[in-house]
Design a protein around this motif. Structure first.
Motif, PDB file in Angstrom:
ATOM      1  N   THR A 112       0.840  -1.193   0.000  1.00  0.00           N
ATOM      2  CA  THR A 112       0.000   0.000   0.000  1.00  0.00           C
ATOM      3  C   THR A 112       0.881   1.252   0.000  1.00  0.00           C
ATOM      4  O   THR A 112       2.045   1.208   0.404  1.00  0.00           O
ATOM      5  CB  THR A 112      -0.917   0.053   1.233  1.00  0.00           C
ATOM      6  N   GLN A 119      -8.530   8.893  -3.099  1.00  0.00           N
ATOM      7  CA  GLN A 119      -7.545   9.410  -2.137  1.00  0.00           C
ATOM      8  C   GLN A 119      -6.235   8.629  -2.173  1.00  0.00           C
ATOM      9  O   GLN A 119      -5.189   9.163  -1.826  1.00  0.00           O
ATOM     10  CB  GLN A 119      -8.146   9.403  -0.734  1.00  0.00           C
ATOM     11  N   GLU A 120      -6.290   7.351  -2.579  1.00  0.00           N
ATOM     12  CA  GLU A 120      -5.051   6.572  -2.658  1.00  0.00           C
ATOM     13  C   GLU A 120      -4.167   7.104  -3.786  1.00  0.00           C
ATOM     14  O   GLU A 120      -2.952   7.156  -3.654  1.00  0.00           O
ATOM     15  CB  GLU A 120      -5.364   5.086  -2.877  1.00  0.00           C
ATOM     16  N   PRO A 163      -5.276   1.304  -5.619  1.00  0.00           N
ATOM     17  CA  PRO A 163      -6.563   0.704  -5.977  1.00  0.00           C
ATOM     18  C   PRO A 163      -7.526   1.718  -6.586  1.00  0.00           C
ATOM     19  O   PRO A 163      -7.256   2.918  -6.612  1.00  0.00           O
ATOM     20  CB  PRO A 163      -7.089   0.210  -4.628  1.00  0.00           C
ATOM     21  N   ASP A 212       0.556   3.855   1.928  1.00  0.00           N
ATOM     22  CA  ASP A 212       0.877   4.232   3.310  1.00  0.00           C
ATOM     23  C   ASP A 212       2.046   3.428   3.877  1.00  0.00           C
ATOM     24  O   ASP A 212       2.887   3.972   4.597  1.00  0.00           O
ATOM     25  CB  ASP A 212      -0.349   4.030   4.212  1.00  0.00           C
ATOM     26  N   GLU A 216     -12.443   8.654 -10.727  1.00  0.00           N
ATOM     27  CA  GLU A 216     -13.311   8.883  -9.568  1.00  0.00           C
ATOM     28  C   GLU A 216     -12.484   9.609  -8.508  1.00  0.00           C
ATOM     29  O   GLU A 216     -11.278   9.721  -8.630  1.00  0.00           O
ATOM     30  CB  GLU A 216     -13.829   7.553  -9.012  1.00  0.00           C
ATOM     31  N   PHE A 217     -13.169  10.089  -7.470  1.00  0.00           N
ATOM     32  CA  PHE A 217     -12.494  10.669  -6.309  1.00  0.00           C
ATOM     33  C   PHE A 217     -11.647   9.564  -5.684  1.00  0.00           C
ATOM     34  O   PHE A 217     -12.181   8.561  -5.227  1.00  0.00           O
ATOM     35  CB  PHE A 217     -13.568  11.151  -5.338  1.00  0.00           C
TER      36      PHE A 217
END
Lengths: 228, 259
Positions: free
Chosen positions: A119, A173-174, A165, A121, A170-171
């Motif tokens: 990921t 955040q990743e 992902p 993060d 689309e919106f």
């Protein structure tokens, strides 16, 4: 506020204080109008270098935001814009705009094409650990060299194994985090290189090799100061 | 600690939303609510459907979108409706200042976005609060340059008046007042701006114009009116007092009479 966060009253128990890196202490060059080297692009508040020296103490960022925003910008940006009103509107159908759009699109496409396992993060945290261990308050040559190598290796790993992902339509955040992390690799490496070049201790930058007998920061103005 | 999270999922403003329930374990009691959501998202991304599973009908909604920025309670970006309360079960905190020790181990926690006509949903728990920016642009500023600071004793401002103005200025614009209000009213937000400026000499020259413009913009953007239930004051992370709404009404009336 402290009690809300820690569930311990500072009136009854000593406060737990821990130093942490949480911003870059500014640094963008600006002129007296707070304009950067790019005409029309202004940098205000703690992003620029103007009011503070090599170190910043608590709340000085707030002071600079207020001073720049209240006293300087209302005059300087107004002056800049007053000449711009007479100029024709910029045409967006030019090669420069097309190239910029293509570059951003390619950057986004690349992130989605990796389809790795880690990921954003988890990789961001590892970058944070490198910065914390080697580019924190006390720095030395060996550590900074290791940090530069580690950041490069982690950046390579990011481009081979990150998982962004969702979709770009689309919106997401990743995606936003991944784009930011790309920048953090560069600024992290830049900070490490800068700290490596500056062999003296100065302000918030403490080189372990450059300290007095009492362990205080030892400056070297004869070779590091422009005004020598 | 472990929890069952009932979280509102919505693809975008046009698609109907629904609740999805997730189980999460191994959470420390000193973790913040947003850190807990970070851990959940990490889990959701790892479990995410690969393209093959999607073809077989896997419908995971992916990581949960939620707003956050400073995580120090000063920026106003975060805002979740947790177990029926704006910013959750603690008082005078933003969502980022809410910690898991305030919940019972094993509890089911319901997480929703701000729900109000003035705040359309962008995705999951993220709402569009640009209406607040539009209200501010309508008059929440001082357009007169007041010059450099003059001698401190030239204009006397009583200490309690300065304090009251600063109390109103503490508003971070999170929108908890709107989400809490049964009328979906933005009165506490507008009042905090109007009152803070009206109390100080810099704000006086434009006080009438400001009150009228900001109230008109608030009405235009679909926010309701105030019926003095004081629910907003209770849920405001900065504890802004409804007496500022009284001052807004007074400023508004004075402006109307002077027309």
């Amino acid at each position: 506020m402290y009690e809300k966060i820690t569930a311990s009253s500072p009136w009854e128990e000593p406060m737990m204080i821990y130093p942490a890196i949480h911003y870059t202490m500014g640094g963008i060059w600006v002129d007296y109008d707070l304009q950067t080297t790019i005409p029309g692009l202004y940098a205000i508040g703690e992003a620029n270098f103007s009011d503070h020296g090599g170190n910043r103490l608590g709340a000085s960022a707030l002071m600079q935001g207020l001073a720049d925003g209240y006293f300087v910008l209302p005059v300087t940006i107004g002056d800049y814009l007053s000449y711009k009103f007479a100029e024709p509107k910029t045409d967006v159908n030019t090669k420069e705009f097309d190239d910029a759009e293509k570059a951003v699109q390619a950057r986004i496409d690349r992130l989605f094409s990796i389809k790795g396992k880690q990921t954003v993060d988890s990789i961001h945290k590892r970058l944070g650990n490198i910065m914390w261990d080697y580019v924190g308050m006390a720095r030395d040559e060996a550590g900074l060299k290791k940090a530069i190598a580690d950041i490069k290796a982690l950046k390579k790993e990011f481009y081979e194994d990150v998982n962004v992902p969702g979709s770009q339509f689309e919106f997401n955040q990743e995606l936003e985090k991944a784009l930011r992390l790309e920048d953090f690799f560069d600024i992290g490496e830049l900070m490490a290189r800068d700290a490596l070049n500056r062999t003296e201790s100065c302000g918030g930058h403490f080189r372990v090799e450059s300290q007095t007998e009492e362990g205080e920061a030892k400056r070297d103005d004869s070779s590091m100061s422009l005004s020598r | 600690m472990e929890f069952n999270l009932k979280i509102w999922r919505q693809k975008n403003a046009k698609t109907p939303g629904h609740f999805e329930t997730y189980h999460i374990a191994g959470i420390e009691e000193d973790a913040s609510f947003l850190e807990m959501l970070d851990i959940l998202n990490e889990q959701l991304i790892r479990e995410g459907c690969d393209p093959v599973a999607v073809e077989r009908g896997c419908q995971s909604s992916g990581p949960v979108s939620f707003d956050h920025d400073c995580r120090e309670g000063i920026c106003g970006a975060c805002g979740l409706y947790i177990d029926g309360r704006a910013h959750g079960p603690d008082n005078h905190v933003t969502t980022c200042q809410l910690f898991m020790r305030h919940f019972k181990d094993g509890a089911t926690i319901t997480v929703e976005p701000w729900r109000s006509a003035g705040f359309p949903i962008i995705k999951d728990l993220v709402v569009n609060r640009s209406a607040f920016d539009q209200i501010l642009q309508a008059g929440g500023f001082i357009s007169v340059r007041t010059g450099s600071a003059q001698d401190a004793n030239n204009i006397l401002i009583p200490h309690d008046r300065a304090e009251e103005s600063m109390d109103a200025a503490a508003c971070v614009g999170c929108g908890a007042c709107v989400a809490t209000c049964k009328n979906g009213s933005a009165m506490l937000f507008v009042a905090a701006r109007v009152s803070s400026l009206a109390l100080l000499p810099q704000g006086r020259p434009e006080a009438h114009r400001r009150a009228k413009a900001m109230v008109a913009k608030m009405d235009e953007l679909g926010f309701g009116n105030c019926t003095n239930t004081r629910a907003c004051e209770l849920e405001c992370p900065k504890g802004i007092n409804v007496s500022h709404i009284a001052r807004l009404n007074r400023e508004f009336l004075k402006a109307k009479f002077s027309d």
